[in-house]
Design a protein around this motif. Structure first.
Motif: not given
Length: 296
Positions: A100-105, A124-126, A32-43
């Motif tokens: 499997a890989l999911a990312g935000h932003d 798999h990709l999200a 799980l990959l985070h977005g801006f302006p965040q860190t891994h904690l968003m997940w």
């Protein structure tokens, strides 16, 4: 701050670069990959739910959070190609050659590039609430592009953007945290502000790469007819119609096996509607993966 029940490692992924990653659960791996302006904690909510069935890996991207922040003088240092290679290397070090890989932003752009560059690794990709970089720049025009003012600011040559943002870091990053949605508690918001203020040069370098090398690499792949070979789920706010383009149609030229979903949640959907996002990721990984191509 940490994700409860997760262990933390600092894993070398490239010369002079290690990623800070939270790891929990057992079973087939999901990153799980985070977005801006965040860190891994968003997940944190989604990760703990998925850890009931999967090994869940939540890194801070290079340049963010507690991961290393190399100088961004070379545009390739923060290209999504380089950042995607980090993730594949991270998983390899942890014993996972396919995941499997999911990312935000911003993390979704890294995930998108990983899917194109490393189809043997990504089953798999999200991608959450983003367009591929090339499409993003092509659809932004006129007054509607004002919502992306930060993209244009951080695309400028090194110097002025870093100075402006560093001089008002809490106001700058706090604006996006407050304007883009709900679900962020005060303590987590404070952690995002702390982490972002400490990473201004690398965050700007990440965005600057998206106005240069990332566009070039997307265009080269589009010209070559490259597509994502794995099942793909895209979850977005319904902002495409409001801004005058069909987001699902744009994604379909990249993904033959696409499920495009819209949500009533805001941009920070993994924090605002974690049950909905968890369910979508579970549905994605239940789909049959594409046949595994030869390794790179």
């Amino acid at each position: 701050m940490t994700i409860p029940g997760f262990d933390y490692q600092h894993v070398p992924v490239a010369d002079g670069v290690s990623l800070h990653a939270a790891i929990g659960g057992t079973g087939t791996p999901i990153v799980l990959l985070h977005g801006f302006p965040q860190t891994h904690l968003m997940w944190r909510h989604v990760a703990t739910a998925l850890a009931a069935e999967h090994t869940v890996i939540c890194p801070d991207l290079r340049g963010y959070g507690e991961s290393d922040k190399p100088a961004g003088t070379d545009p390739q240092t923060y290209s999504k190609r380089t950042m995607a290679a980090d993730i594949v290397a991270l998983c390899g070090k942890l014993g996972h050659e396919r995941f499997a890989l999911a990312g935000h932003d911003r993390g979704a752009l890294v995930a998108f590039r990983a899917g194109l560059d490393h189809p043997a690794a990504v089953s798999h990709l999200a991608c959450l609430d983003v367009l591929p970089t090339l499409d993003m720049w092509q659809v932004m025009h006129g007054v509607s592009a004002s919502v992306g003012f930060h993209l244009y600011l951080m695309a400028q040559p090194a110097g002025l953007p870093e100075q402006m943002i560093a001089n008002s870091a809490d106001a700058f990053f706090g604006y996006f945290l407050d304007a883009w949605g709900a679900g962020i508690t005060a303590d987590v918001r404070a952690e995002y502000l702390r982490a972002s203020a400490a990473a201004v040069p690398s965050i700007v370098a990440d965005y600057r790469a998206s106005a240069t090398v990332d566009v070039e690499q997307d265009q080269a792949d589009l010209d070559a007819g490259a597509t994502l070979r794995m099942p793909v789920t895209v979850i977005q706010q319904d902002w495409g119609a409001a801004l005058g383009f069909d987001a699902a149609q744009l994604w379909r030229r990249w993904s033959p096996d696409l499920r495009h979903l819209t949500t009533k949640a805001g941009h920070f959907m993994a924090e605002e509607a974690p049950e909905e996002i968890t369910a979508a990721i579970r549905e994605l990984v239940a789909r049959d993966p594409a046949p595994q191509p030869p390794a790179d």
